[in-house]
Motif scaffolding. Structure first.
Motif, PDB file in Angstrom:
ATOM      1  N   TRP A   1      28.829 -67.572 -24.540  1.00 41.25           N
ATOM      2  CA  TRP A   1      27.874 -68.336 -23.719  1.00 41.25           C
ATOM      3  C   TRP A   1      27.901 -67.840 -22.274  1.00 41.25           C
ATOM      4  CZ3 TRP A   1      24.055 -71.897 -24.229  1.00 41.25           C
ATOM      5  CH2 TRP A   1      23.834 -72.377 -25.532  1.00 41.25           C
TER       6      TRP A   1
ATOM      7  N   ASP B   1      24.505 -65.916 -21.997  1.00 38.40           N
ATOM      8  CA  ASP B   1      23.531 -66.889 -21.477  1.00 38.40           C
ATOM      9  C   ASP B   1      23.687 -67.175 -19.982  1.00 38.40           C
ATOM     10  OD1 ASP B   1      22.214 -67.908 -24.142  1.00 38.40           O
ATOM     11  OD2 ASP B   1      24.388 -67.739 -24.495  1.00 38.40           O
TER      12      ASP B   1
ATOM     13  N   LYS C   1      19.526 -73.813 -24.627  1.00 36.17           N
ATOM     14  CA  LYS C   1      19.271 -72.987 -23.436  1.00 36.17           C
ATOM     15  C   LYS C   1      18.580 -73.801 -22.340  1.00 36.17           C
ATOM     16  CE  LYS C   1      19.491 -68.649 -25.788  1.00 36.17           C
ATOM     17  NZ  LYS C   1      18.842 -67.462 -26.317  1.00 36.17           N
TER      18      LYS C   1
END
Lengths: 388, 478
Positions: free
Chosen positions: B346, B350, B390
């Motif tokens: 993550w 992201d 997200k």
């Protein structure tokens, strides 16, 4: 005698022009700061106002407070006939106290000549926030009054810790002011008497007699060590002055020369055209003492002498509660004689340097100085009441 | 003849404090000119310096991170020189008893590992900035930077190439950022480096003439400057092209040359002496222990712990220890969700994407690690879809601290009600017979179109595997 007289209701004080105020210029007796108005006022001024004092006016000082008795002020020396007398003597009848910055003993000399009472408090007991910095390691706010009671009242108004001054004593330390030992035994420093004229010796004798009449034991101390304080003091004082006055460069405030093309000319001409002759000597002397070449030979040695002086006083205070010495070599100064001897202040520092260099509290009364251990300020004023 | 280069560095870093070293003005970068000034930091008489304790904390921290001895009584001194950006005409610095001395920093280059000795670290105040106004042909002074706290890290002349200098600076930057001493940004001037350099015949034990170079604003500029200066020295020694003198030189990165500059030393000496307005600072055991116990793990210690204890790959662990902010976020999130591998994915994919989009550096990652951990739990439990996760991450970047309630409020919770999902699928399939026809005649893409429509109708709140299965069943029936 006031540079500027303000509205006043009793009780009131006069401030010497090294103490910053917001409603009137603070000049330090120099052309450099002729029109300088501070953005903030000194902590002592705030505290005096809180205690109900009003400010009667600002009075003349020698340029940055380092001369004998105000003779180097850009605004002129204060004289009485042929005698140099200084501004304090002229305003004392109007006010309850004169609050000044004791940079180089000027207030003690004035009190001595005119039989006022002056307290140079223990270093760090009164905030220096808002006083024009000259000799930061030693200078203290000083209080002159007609009698010890006037001085004590003003001192109580200004004494105390201040977060804005990093050298201010902590509250716990200030408790020592009330715990100091009563002064019952005073030692007269005879080495200093020998350097003074007959009129001064007379004054000292009269003070000794009054102390004895009031039950104070007086002994003679023959020790010449403290005579060394003068030379060390002149070095430290000049070095710090040189450094503190370097901020006056004509860039941000203060006098700026119209005659410059380069930055170096701006600095040099602004300073050359606005500092007086005596101050220039002190700056040059101070600058030399701090050079890489001289630091260990001169400045560091002066710091060591300062240490010796502190230790000497501590040793003397083992056998007496306070020491007594004159504040000047004579009882009056002719203006012509002062003008003729450029370094007279450096010479007369013989008497004021021991207390200046050690930061010890000193009361000047009836023409003599009495120096006692740190935090003996109130006890000194008690003693002063016995000399009246 | 072969030559060797001897380099010592003076590195200034701005300390990460909110306020200046001796007054309460803001120490932040930027602001309108002369916005962050008061009577103290523009040199008006009567203000006295009060030492910002945080500065001493950070000076000690820097010293301990670089393996220095801490001077338990440290003092401030005055350094005198005239320059318009220095309002008092003296700089308050440390000369006689700097906060830290005798350190050692280990660096690694293509030639292997090497120790660089640190002579001392001292704390001091920064100077202002001069701004030249071409319109009026005058120079103006901006005092915003005046009295911003710095520490200067002085190395011994132990470095011998641009590669070593860069490795040393990167190491300093990593250690100081890790300990939150400074953000060390060369481009903003919060890390500045003066290079003292001399050249001598290889094997000689006599040092050559030393020059000091200033004004390099990046590591690559430092490399170029060192290479240029070494060549200039060698040229002078071999061909007598010029006489080398001890001087300060300014690097011009555009011209790719160094130029002698008017230097402050020639104006006289600095006349150092102890500042009587700042009492000696005594660092007692309590204070020392507090700083010592608050030191972070060194980056390489963290990295091996991540690999050995948490099972991360070398690559992932290396990515994390680029920045203390990433590590802090990682560790906090792991504590909540207990799956280090998911957290690192993550963060590296992201979170870094969001940072890039916002044009932020790794150090600027200041999201709640706890919230990230909770989000990962929601995803792993199948409560929110990756797509909606997200969106939740974006909210966390905006300061959202509670992903579960946020997801609920936004309607991001995955529905387990197959009946409702089937109803939506049915309505989509019924409304688009052409796609159904296309799929049945062999066009795989048509199914994806239907899948997309369903997912949109469901606002993403459906496990993609389940949706695909139900959709296929429905299409077969149609």
């Amino acid at each position: 005698m006031y540079l500027k007289e303000l509205e006043c209701s009793s009780p009131c004080v006069a401030l010497d022009d090294l103490i910053l105020t917001t409603n009137t210029p603070t000049t330090a007796g120099s052309k450099m700061l002729e029109n300088y108005e501070s953005l903030f006022e000194a902590e002592v001024v705030t505290r005096l106002k809180q205690a109900g004092y009003s400010v009667k006016g600002k009075i003349n000082v020698g340029e940055f407070g380092v001369d004998l008795l105000g003779e180097t002020s850009y605004f002129g020396a204060v004289v009485d006939g042929d005698n140099l007398v200084g501004a304090t003597s002229k305003v004392m009848s109007d006010v309850d106290a004169v609050i000044g910055l004791d940079v180089n003993g000027e207030q003690r000399r004035s009190a001595s000549l005119f039989s006022f009472c002056n307290l140079k408090p223990t270093y760090g007991t009164v905030s220096r926030y808002g006083t024009i910095p000259v000799v930061c390691s030693a200078e203290t706010v000083s209080i002159t009054g007609k009698c010890p009671n006037c001085v004590e009242k003003a001192y109580r108004a200004v004494v105390g810790h201040d977060d804005k001054d990093g050298t201010s004593h902590r509250v716990e330390s200030l408790d020592k002011l009330d715990q100091a030992k009563e002064i019952k035994k005073v030692g007269v420093l005879t080495a200093f008497l020998d350097k003074a004229d007959e009129s001064v010796k007379d004054k000292v004798q009269k003070a000794i007699d009054m102390l004895k009449n009031n039950g104070v034991e007086v002994v003679e101390i023959e020790d010449e060590t403290l005579l060394l304080a003068k030379n060390a003091w002149n070095i430290l004082m000049s070095a710090e002055l040189c450094n503190n006055l370097s901020r006056y460069d004509g860039i941000k405030y203060g006098y700026r020369t119209p005659n410059y093309k380069t930055i170096d000319e701006l600095y040099t001409n602004s300073r050359s055209e606005s500092f007086g002759e005596f101050i220039k000597h002190v700056i040059l002397f101070g600058s030399e003492t701090l050079s890489t070449e001289n630091y260990m030979k001169v400045y560091d040695k002066a710091l060591r002498v300062r240490r010796v002086m502190v230790e000497k006083f501590a040793e003397l205070f083992q056998s007496v509660d306070a020491v007594l010495l004159p504040a000047t070599s004579k009882s009056e100064y002719k203006i012509d004689e002062v003008k003729a001897n450029k370094f007279i202040a450096f010479e007369e520092n013989l008497f004021t340097a021991p207390a200046s260099i050690t930061g010890l509290p000193t009361v000047t009364v009836k023409g003599v100085q009495v120096v006692a251990p740190a935090f003996s300020d109130y006890k000194l004023l008690d003693l002063a009441r016995k000399v009246r | 003849m072969k030559y060797e280069t001897v380099i010592g560095l003076e590195v200034h870093v701005e300390l990460a404090t909110d306020s200046k070293i001796f007054c309460s003005c803001s120490a932040k970068f930027g602001g309108e000119q002369n916005d962050h000034v008061c009577p103290a930091c523009c040199g008006m008489p009567g203000m006295l310096p009060i030492v910002n304790k945080k500065v001493v904390d950070l000076g000690m921290t820097a010293g301990l991170m670089l393996n220095c001895d801490i001077n338990r009584t440290t003092t401030f001194d005055k350094k005198s020189y005239y320059y318009p950006d220095l309002p008092c005409s003296y700089q308050t610095t440390q000369w006689f008893a700097p906060v830290a001395v005798n350190g050692l920093v280990e660096i690694e280059t293509s030639k292997g590992k090497k120790g660089v000795r640190i002579k001392q670290i001292h704390m001091e105040e920064d100077a202002g900035k001069l701004v030249h106004d071409d319109w009026t042909d005058s120079t103006l002074v901006d005092f915003n930077r005046t009295s911003v706290p710095l520490c200067e890290i002085v190395s011994q002349p132990d470095l011998s190439s641009a590669e070593e200098v860069v490795a040393y600076l990167e190491r300093l930057r990593s250690l100081l950022r890790f300990a939150h001493v400074s953000d060390c940004r060369m481009e903003q001037g919060s890390m500045r480096c003066d290079v003292n350099l001399s050249v001598r015949p290889e094997g000689s034990n006599k040092l050559g003439v030393r020059t000091e170079m200033k004004n390099m604003n990046s590591l690559s500029a430092i490399t170029r400057a060192i290479e240029y200066e070494v060549a200039r020295h060698i040229d002078a020694l071999e061909n007598g092209t010029e006489e080398l003198v001890q001087e300060t030189r300014r690097w011009d990165d555009i011209k790719g040359k160094s130029f002698a500059m008017r230097n402050k030393e020639t104006a006289g000496d600095y006349r150092y002496f102890p500042d009587p307005n700042v009492m000696p600072i005594v660092i007692d055991d309590e204070w020392f222990d507090k700083i010592k116990s608050s030191l972070p793990e060194f980056p390489e210690v963290k990295k091996s712990r991540y690999v050995e204890k948490l099972g991360l790959s070398e690559y992932d662990a290396e990515q994390l220890v680029q920045s203390r902010a990433l590590c802090d976020c990682f560790e906090e999130a792991c504590e909540v969700c207990g799956s280090p591998k998911d957290v690192v994915n993550w963060i590296i994919s992201d979170c870094m994407k969001v940072l890039n989009r916002k044009q932020m550096t790794l150090d600027m990652l200041d999201i709640s690690g706890k919230a990230l951990g909770e989000l990962i739990v929601l995803v792993n439990d199948g409560k929110v879809s990756r797509m909606n996760a997200k969106k939740i991450l974006d909210a966390i970047f905006e300061g959202e601290e509670n992903p579960a309630t946020y997801a609920e409020k936004q309607g991001f919770i995955v529905s387990n009600d197959t009946g409702a999902i089937e109803a939506i699928i049915k309505s989509v399939v019924d409304s688009d017979p052409k796609s159904v026809q296309d799929y049945k005649s062999g066009k795989e893409k048509a199914l994806m179109a239907l899948f997309g429509k369903c997912m949109r109708e469901l606002k993403g709140n459906c496990d993609p595997q389940i949706l695909k299965k139900l959709l296929l069943e429905c299409v077969e029936k149609a």
